[in-house]
Each structure stands twice: as C-alpha cells, then as structure tokens.
Design a protein around this motif. Sequence first.
Motif, PDB file in Angstrom:
ATOM      1  N   LEU A  58       5.448 -17.806  10.863  1.00  0.00           N
ATOM      2  CA  LEU A  58       6.487 -17.162  11.656  1.00  0.00           C
ATOM      3  C   LEU A  58       6.122 -17.053  13.130  1.00  0.00           C
ATOM      4  O   LEU A  58       6.962 -17.245  14.010  1.00  0.00           O
ATOM      5  N   ILE A  59       4.882 -16.708  13.398  1.00  0.00           N
ATOM      6  CA  ILE A  59       4.441 -16.444  14.776  1.00  0.00           C
ATOM      7  C   ILE A  59       5.443 -15.505  15.443  1.00  0.00           C
ATOM      8  O   ILE A  59       5.956 -15.760  16.533  1.00  0.00           O
ATOM      9  N   GLY A  60       5.759 -14.420  14.777  1.00  0.00           N
ATOM     10  CA  GLY A  60       6.727 -13.462  15.288  1.00  0.00           C
ATOM     11  C   GLY A  60       6.418 -12.067  14.795  1.00  0.00           C
ATOM     12  O   GLY A  60       5.431 -11.842  14.094  1.00  0.00           O
ATOM     13  N   PRO A  61       7.242 -11.104  15.150  1.00  0.00           N
ATOM     14  CA  PRO A  61       6.975  -9.712  14.793  1.00  0.00           C
ATOM     15  C   PRO A  61       7.143  -9.448  13.297  1.00  0.00           C
ATOM     16  O   PRO A  61       7.935 -10.100  12.623  1.00  0.00           O
ATOM     17  N   LYS A  62       6.372  -8.468  12.821  1.00  0.00           N
ATOM     18  CA  LYS A  62       6.473  -8.027  11.436  1.00  0.00           C
ATOM     19  C   LYS A  62       6.551  -6.512  11.403  1.00  0.00           C
ATOM     20  O   LYS A  62       6.072  -5.830  12.302  1.00  0.00           O
ATOM     21  N   GLY A  63       7.130  -5.996  10.330  1.00  0.00           N
ATOM     22  CA  GLY A  63       7.236  -4.562  10.170  1.00  0.00           C
ATOM     23  C   GLY A  63       5.953  -3.956   9.630  1.00  0.00           C
ATOM     24  O   GLY A  63       5.001  -4.655   9.282  1.00  0.00           O
ATOM     25  N   LEU A  64       5.948  -2.632   9.543  1.00  0.00           N
ATOM     26  CA  LEU A  64       4.808  -1.882   9.036  1.00  0.00           C
ATOM     27  C   LEU A  64       5.324  -0.924   7.973  1.00  0.00           C
ATOM     28  O   LEU A  64       6.187  -0.093   8.246  1.00  0.00           O
ATOM     29  N   ARG A  65       4.794  -1.049   6.753  1.00  0.00           N
ATOM     30  CA  ARG A  65       5.227  -0.198   5.645  1.00  0.00           C
ATOM     31  C   ARG A  65       4.160   0.865   5.410  1.00  0.00           C
ATOM     32  O   ARG A  65       3.086   0.574   4.896  1.00  0.00           O
ATOM     33  N   THR A  66       4.459   2.100   5.796  1.00  0.00           N
ATOM     34  CA  THR A  66       3.399   3.107   5.799  1.00  0.00           C
ATOM     35  C   THR A  66       3.960   4.525   5.757  1.00  0.00           C
ATOM     36  O   THR A  66       5.131   4.764   6.090  1.00  0.00           O
ATOM     37  N   LYS A  67       3.110   5.471   5.364  1.00  0.00           N
ATOM     38  CA  LYS A  67       3.392   6.898   5.477  1.00  0.00           C
ATOM     39  C   LYS A  67       2.586   7.520   6.619  1.00  0.00           C
ATOM     40  O   LYS A  67       2.721   8.705   6.906  1.00  0.00           O
ATOM     41  N   LEU A  68       1.722   6.717   7.224  1.00  0.00           N
ATOM     42  CA  LEU A  68       0.706   7.239   8.126  1.00  0.00           C
ATOM     43  C   LEU A  68       0.964   6.943   9.602  1.00  0.00           C
ATOM     44  O   LEU A  68       0.064   7.112  10.432  1.00  0.00           O
ATOM     45  N   PHE A  69       2.164   6.499   9.959  1.00  0.00           N
ATOM     46  CA  PHE A  69       2.395   6.112  11.346  1.00  0.00           C
ATOM     47  C   PHE A  69       2.293   7.320  12.280  1.00  0.00           C
ATOM     48  O   PHE A  69       1.811   7.203  13.416  1.00  0.00           O
ATOM     49  N   GLY A  70       2.728   8.485  11.825  1.00  0.00           N
ATOM     50  CA  GLY A  70       2.597   9.690  12.631  1.00  0.00           C
ATOM     51  C   GLY A  70       1.144   9.998  12.946  1.00  0.00           C
ATOM     52  O   GLY A  70       0.809  10.437  14.054  1.00  0.00           O
ATOM     53  N   LEU A  71       0.264   9.749  11.977  1.00  0.00           N
ATOM     54  CA  LEU A  71      -1.166   9.959  12.198  1.00  0.00           C
ATOM     55  C   LEU A  71      -1.695   8.997  13.242  1.00  0.00           C
ATOM     56  O   LEU A  71      -2.533   9.364  14.078  1.00  0.00           O
ATOM     57  N   GLU A  72      -1.213   7.750  13.213  1.00  0.00           N
ATOM     58  CA  GLU A  72      -1.635   6.779  14.218  1.00  0.00           C
ATOM     59  C   GLU A  72      -1.193   7.216  15.614  1.00  0.00           C
ATOM     60  O   GLU A  72      -1.923   7.034  16.590  1.00  0.00           O
TER      61      GLU A  72
END
Length: 395
Positions: A58-72
């Motif tokens: 793809l050489i393109g953007p991908k999503g992030l599947r997580t519960k921890l984004f607030g922690l990041e």
Amino acid sequence: MSRFIQLHLLTAYPPANLNRDDQGSPKTVKMGGYDRLRVSSQCLKRTWRTSDLFSEYLIGPKGLRTKLFGLEIYKTMIRKGGGHENSVEWATAIAGVFGKNRKVLPDSELKKILADEKKRQEFEGKLRKRWASRSCEGFDFNSLSIEELNKMEGVEIEQLAFITQEEQEAITALGQSLVERGSAAEQNELDVLRDKTQSVDVALWGRMLADSPKNNIEAACQVAHAISVHPVVIEDDYFTAVDDLNNGLEDMGAAHIGETRFAAGLFYSYICINRELLVKNLDGNEELANKAIRALTEAAVKVAPEGKQNSFASRAYASYVLAEQGDQQPRSLSVAFLKPINHRENEDFITDSINGLIQQKDSFDKVYGACADSRYELNVPQLQGTLSELLNFVG
C-alpha cells in the motif's frame, strides 16, 4: 466499474494450529453434520491487515486498533513537559472521544476501600500491577499514590477503537498544543472524528463507535470464516524436550513434557468487497481503493495466520482462486462443501474440491442467471493463470 468483487479460495494447510479456541485446540465448526476445521474471519482480517505484504504494497496510511491511545497521548504530553495532573485530565478527555473511559472509582467508594486494609492491599496490588506494564519515559508510575493511579484509569477506554491515521495525527497535534498553552481542550477541538479516511484498513473493515454513530464507517469488505471442505479429527502431539547440560548419569528423564493439538485441512475461504463503498469510505480516492483491493487479494492468497507457526511452519499459498466481478447480489459458494469432500483411493483431493466449487458456481448461474459479469481463475494444479493477472483483474 463493477460494484462487487468476490474471491473464492482453496488453500491446503499441512498439520497446523492456525487459530486456537479457549482450550488451545484448533477452532472447529459443525457443517453438514460433520466437524470441520475453521479459521475465524477475525483471525484472517488481522493476519492480512498486519502483514508486511499488505503494508509494503500500500505504501499509505493505516489505522490503529487500540484501547490505549489516550495513554499514548498522556505520554506525549509528559515528554513535552506537561504536568502529571493536567496530562491525566486532558488525556482522559481525548480518550473519551473514541469510547467510554475505563471506570474511575468515585472518592466515596475509594475511601471505603482504603479504610479496609485487606481491600486496600488488593486494590493497590491490582492497580500497581497494571501500571507497572505501562512504562513512560520521563515519568515513574510507581511514584503515584493509590488515588492518583485510580484517576489514571480514565486515560484508557473500555473497548477497542479503530482510529484512522488522520485522527491520530490530529489528536497528537492537539495534545502537544494543550501542553504549550497550558489549558484544557475546547469541545470543538475534540471534534476530530471523521466518516471518511485514507486509512485503507479502516475503510475496508469499518468501525463502530457506540457514542458517535454518525462517525461509524461501514465495512466495504466482508470475510467469511474459512472452513475445511472435508471432515476432520483433531490430533494430539505429545512431545518432550531434553536438557542439553544433563549428561543423563543421574536423571534420564526429559526436562519438559508437553502436548499440543493440531489438524490438517483444505480450506474454502470467501471474501466480498464492495468497491463503490470502499471508494466512498476513502473519500472518492479510486486509485487508493484499487491499491487496497490488490494488496488485500495478494495477502489473502499468500499470507497464512501466525498461530503456532514456529511449531508447525504451516505456510501455504492458495491452490485455487476464483475471482468474480459484477453488480449482481453476492453469494458464497460454501454450499459446494455442505456434503464434505472425502478422499478415496485414486482420486485427486484438490481437483475434486476445485471441480465441486466450479460445479456449484455453474449451478447458481443456470438457476439464477449469470451471477457475475466477468471471472478470472488461478488454478495451480492445472498451471492456469498467474498472480499478476489476478491482481490486474481485481485492481
């Protein structure tokens, strides 16, 4: 442009445990009165989405599947010089955009727990164990009190959320901005959710946000559970391991004894892609949609689930692929294997399965009319078709 692309695959796996149930056994399903091997659609989608092949293609953007984004985001604020208390408050608000925050005990309940020594020790032990695994450069969670650790719970959410690349970038920039100006986010600044994206995995497999249904993204790709075309019996592998430094003079026994379950099978897999919906999800970017379809197709043909690969090396390419395009209502061909394929002497197992699939396709066409406008076959046993031509057909 055809609306639907359908892929029908037959892939043979040697002894393997590709997708385990809660007992560590290969997943199964009863179909046509017989037990079959099964690889769940969730397993297949994650396998393809996280594969190197999918990312490199793809050489393109991908999503992030997580519960921890607030922690990041909290960690980002700390690294930028934000104070702990403000960072917790602001990161909690940001995390709440994507789902329900983890429960923070109100002061009244917390006081009751802290007043009971046994309950206090249990509660503190649980919290410190959780946060011991949440390392943060520039900050030590061990220095926090029980009350502070309790407040930290809110920076995580209760359920996984699929966050697009654009949303990740917007939120990260917002977190940095809050630290620089030293104030909480305004409500309009938290309005970062979008129902269109350039993150192809989110566009393909969609997302559901219970607290913000207007920003749900309907999946443009449906993936069926892969099932074996024949009955199976799950077998047990009893194994031992020897200690290299044990000379055997005192103890001749094994250093370890174990058991693992496995089975082998020829799987039928089915994928349906709504090209129009994919283009819509990608905000009209047809070029990216075609790249996504090609990447997904190649991953489905070549990438095996990771379960127990170090133990079984059960890598496999599809032996047969039938790709279809058209505006007609999609349909699976799994009914071809409702009566299982049973190998008998002097019969070709894979060929019988391919013939059964083709016969079912022809039967549907005869009864319902042509179920596709165009088709392409990749048939390895017959040396028919090539991967490059298959990708050109779908993409």
